[in-house]
Scaffold this active site. Structure first.
Site, PDB file in Angstrom:
ATOM      1  N   ASN A  23      59.670  88.823  22.881  1.00  0.00           N
ATOM      2  CA  ASN A  23      60.733  89.476  23.644  1.00  0.00           C
ATOM      3  C   ASN A  23      60.478  90.965  23.656  1.00  0.00           C
ATOM      4  O   ASN A  23      60.463  91.611  22.620  1.00  0.00           O
ATOM      5  CB  ASN A  23      62.094  89.186  23.015  1.00  0.00           C
ATOM      6  CG  ASN A  23      62.575  87.811  23.418  1.00  0.00           C
ATOM      7  OD1 ASN A  23      62.641  87.499  24.592  1.00  0.00           O
ATOM      8  ND2 ASN A  23      62.878  86.974  22.444  1.00  0.00           N
ATOM      9  N   LYS A  58      55.542  83.442  30.168  1.00  0.00           N
ATOM     10  CA  LYS A  58      55.249  82.601  28.996  1.00  0.00           C
ATOM     11  C   LYS A  58      53.837  82.007  29.052  1.00  0.00           C
ATOM     12  O   LYS A  58      53.246  81.686  28.027  1.00  0.00           O
ATOM     13  CB  LYS A  58      56.297  81.485  28.882  1.00  0.00           C
ATOM     14  CG  LYS A  58      57.665  81.992  28.454  1.00  0.00           C
ATOM     15  CD  LYS A  58      58.584  80.837  28.116  1.00  0.00           C
ATOM     16  CE  LYS A  58      59.865  81.292  27.451  1.00  0.00           C
ATOM     17  NZ  LYS A  58      60.796  81.963  28.302  1.00  0.00           N
ATOM     18  N   GLU A  94      55.124  72.261  27.082  1.00  0.00           N
ATOM     19  CA  GLU A  94      54.421  72.265  25.800  1.00  0.00           C
ATOM     20  C   GLU A  94      55.027  71.205  24.878  1.00  0.00           C
ATOM     21  O   GLU A  94      56.106  70.693  25.127  1.00  0.00           O
ATOM     22  CB  GLU A  94      54.465  73.654  25.156  1.00  0.00           C
ATOM     23  CG  GLU A  94      55.837  74.153  24.799  1.00  0.00           C
ATOM     24  CD  GLU A  94      55.852  75.631  24.413  1.00  0.00           C
ATOM     25  OE1 GLU A  94      54.880  76.348  24.708  1.00  0.00           O
ATOM     26  OE2 GLU A  94      56.858  76.047  23.840  1.00  0.00           O
ATOM     27  N   GLU A 114      57.332  82.947  21.783  1.00  0.00           N
ATOM     28  CA  GLU A 114      57.312  83.941  22.855  1.00  0.00           C
ATOM     29  C   GLU A 114      57.523  85.318  22.247  1.00  0.00           C
ATOM     30  O   GLU A 114      57.899  85.441  21.084  1.00  0.00           O
ATOM     31  CB  GLU A 114      58.412  83.660  23.896  1.00  0.00           C
ATOM     32  CG  GLU A 114      59.819  83.686  23.327  1.00  0.00           C
ATOM     33  CD  GLU A 114      60.871  83.329  24.380  1.00  0.00           C
ATOM     34  OE1 GLU A 114      60.656  83.653  25.545  1.00  0.00           O
ATOM     35  OE2 GLU A 114      61.895  82.749  24.007  1.00  0.00           O
TER      36      GLU A 114
END
Length: 631
Positions: free
Chosen positions: A301, A127, A211, A299
């Site tokens: 995947n 990440k 974050e 993110e």
């Protein structure tokens, strides 16, 4: 022509999903399984199956050496790495201290991986790195700290700089594991400790990042598809905001929230990111979208997502087939302008979970009866189990993904409601009551949703369907009619005695029905094949075929059709009926029996004051007290 034989390094519904497409493409399949999965559906569906170890995933489905052996032994030309196994597999390559066979070595052995190459998986699986790459590719990102957090003190310092609330999450994570929200310094310290422990046990990697936590966002993701020739497409979005514990519960495509401009902007950023990492295969770029339609990269995947069927429904593409073609080196067959949005699709994740305990704590057991609602139109069920299958503590308690499709959202939701009512699952606790309540909730129907939907709509937890007065009368009338239909059936028997018995044709029954906190007098009279039932002084007409052997009963009450399931009954008149998705416990007695029941001794409740029962199955990982401590 693609491959002759493909090994599927996975289990459950996703393995079955890959096998279905392979069969369609004429590719032979090899399944791997743990010893407890020896009779699993994916094992039966595949052309060959090999056991790779005991139940825990680390010793079987993630056992690299055993899987390498199977690849060599079965001479598989390609390996399908899907869902969570994909990430862990490749993290093993990148993080393991002892040298493992590298993917390039396997490539030289002539084995192709179905999915993106290692570079993309490592870049996006991390990440921290993925966020930096996204920034460089001009993708909107959430403000946060772009490095690995060393310890709890540093976590607190960074959290203060960013400003609370913050999200602490595992760098290698997925599926909501290793994620904590912190609103102050103390929660940050605690979150850091728990997240790193959970990340280490789930992914073998305890690195964390921090974050800004965006309050009340929507979770919308873009499906991308790219080949090895530099072509990439975005296949519209999926709305995945209905979640519990950061795990999706209901997904749909398209989203009610996005306008064409926002959709295109998100799609173009997703494709830009895919191209930046030279991505080739199907992948998903997840975004958080705030109430003003600002979107932030969450993110990527690098696998086929659980919720991919809704995208397949509205675009008409078979994503597994596209992934296999891309892996073989073929260019994409479609252009961006060819990608349609046809109709609307909704997916519910059906889990073996108790929705009354924090929206779903896992349940285990054997499926004593199991029947998918495939007799209904436009219903798709992706499952990896069948009647007799065990839901164990070792794997995800997902039973299936139930997908319905319609020309518009209202039609897809109506079909989902019917499909949930017609789904027979016995032997384990399941979450159909919660799913059905979500899809009929006014806020959901209007599209007014966020990732906070469940805690906002059910602040004190999910309590099942609240019956309106009309629904209560419908349930009482149905239960009473069912009781009478059964009484009548038990009077009919084969073989006539020699002495004729004078039959007293009885046409009326006076009953007393106990439901929730009330006791209701109900009068039933038979009228041909239907019953006239009086509840609260109001008459209802109940008709059905009364096929008492069927797990599903279609009943029409004053013209309203309902599909109910009777789950249990006993000689004391106790019965449980699944009505509008929720299971209700009733006691049906004749008026005489009800009057006499007050003389029956009450069974004393079990004293559990000195007992602590676990709310769900699992392994004890820590005991925080020792004998003699005061708790």
């Amino acid at each position: 022509q693609t491959f002759e034989k493909l090994l599927i390094a996975n289990r459950g519904e996703i393995a079955c999903r890959v096998i279905k497409t392979c069969k369609k493409m004429g590719i032979k399949t090899v399944a791997i399984h743990s010893d407890v999965d020896a009779n699993a559906v994916h094992v039966k569906m595949a052309d060959e199956a090999v056991c790779v170890g005991p139940a825990p995933t680390s010793k079987s489905y993630l056992n690299m050496d055993a899987i390498m052996e199977v690849i060599k032994k079965t001479r598989a030309q390609a390996v399908s790495l899907n869902e969570s196994i994909c990430c862990s597999w490749l993290l093993t390559f990148s993080l393991s201290p002892k040298p493992k066979p590298s993917l390039s070595l396997q490539a030289s052995e002539g084995v192709t991986f179905i999915g993106p190459d290692t570079h993309a998986i490592q870049a996006m699986g991390d990440k921290i790195e993925s966020k930096l790459l996204a920034k460089n590719a001009k993708v909107n990102t959430i403000p946060g700290f772009d490095g690995v957090v060393k310890d709890a003190d540093e976590a607190v310092r960074i959290a203060r700089e960013i400003g609370y609330p913050v999200m602490i999450k595992a760098s290698a994570g997925g599926g909501g594991k290793g994620m904590r929200i912190a609103w102050d310094d103390e929660e940050t310290r605690e979150g850091f400790r728990f997240s790193s422990q959970e990340a280490a046990s789930s992914f073998g990697d305890d690195r964390l990042l921090i974050e800004k936590f965006i309050d009340n966002p929507r979770h919308i993701e873009i499906q991308v598809l790219a080949d090895k020739h530099g072509n990439a497409l975005w296949l519209n979005e999926r709305e995945c905001s209905i979640q519990r514990r950061n795990q999706k519960v209901v997904e749909e495509a398209p989203s009610t929230f996005l306008d064409p401009e926002t959709r295109r902007a998100m799609g173009e950023q997703a494709v830009a990111l895919a191209k930046a990492v030279k991505y080739s295969s199907a992948g998903t770029v997840e975004f958080l979208v705030d109430s003003s339609k600002n979107f932030y990269f969450l993110e990527m995947n690098t696998r086929l997502q659980v919720e991919h069927p809704v995208t397949e429904c509205i675009t008409g593409l078979d994503l597994v087939q596209e992934m296999i073609r891309v892996a073989k080196g073929y260019p994409l067959r479609h252009k961006q302008a060819d990608i349609p949005i046809n109709g609307w699709a909704v997916e519910c994740r059906v889990y073996a979970e108790d929705p009354y305990k924090s929206f779903g704590l896992p349940s285990i057991g054997r499926l004593s009866q199991y029947q998918e609602p495939l007799h209904l139109p436009s219903v798709r069920v992706d499952s990896g189990i069948q009647q007799g299958s065990d839901i164990s503590i070792y794997y995800d308690p997902m039973i299936s993904k139930l997908i319905t499709y319609g020309s518009n959202r209202a039609e897809a939701l109506k079909r989902m409601e019917e499909a949930l009512d017609n789904y027979v699952i016995r032997g384990v606790t399941h979450n159909i009551s919660l799913l059905r309540e979500v899809i009929i909730h006014p806020r959901f129907v209007q599209g007014d949703i966020s990732t906070k939907f469940l805690p906002e709509v059910y602040p004190v937890g999910f309590k099942g369907h609240k019956l309106t007065d009309l629904e209560r009368r419908e349930l009482l009338a149905t239960a009473a009619s069912l009781y009478v239909a059964e009484q009548l059936r038990s009077q009919r028997f084969l073989g006539t005695p020699r002495i004729p018995i004078a039959k007293l044709q009885r046409n009326t029954w006076e009953l007393s029905v106990h439901l929730e906190d009330g006791v209701y007098p109900v009068a039933v009279s038979k009228n041909g094949s239907s019953f006239s039932v009086e509840v609260d002084g109001i008459k209802l007409n109940v008709t059905s075929e009364w096929n008492l052997a069927s797990p599903l009963l279609s009943v029409t009450i004053d013209g309203t059709q309902r599909t109910i399931q009777r789950l249990s009954r006993n000689a004391s008149g106790n019965t449980s009926i699944q009505f509008l998705g929720t299971v209700y416990k009733l006691q049906i007695l004749t008026k005489v029996a009800a009057e006499l029941s007050k003389y029956m001794p009450e069974k004393a409740a079990e004293d559990t004051s000195s007992v602590l029962r676990s709310p769900m199955p699992g392994a004890v990982v820590a005991v925080s007290v020792k004998p003699g401590d005061t708790v």
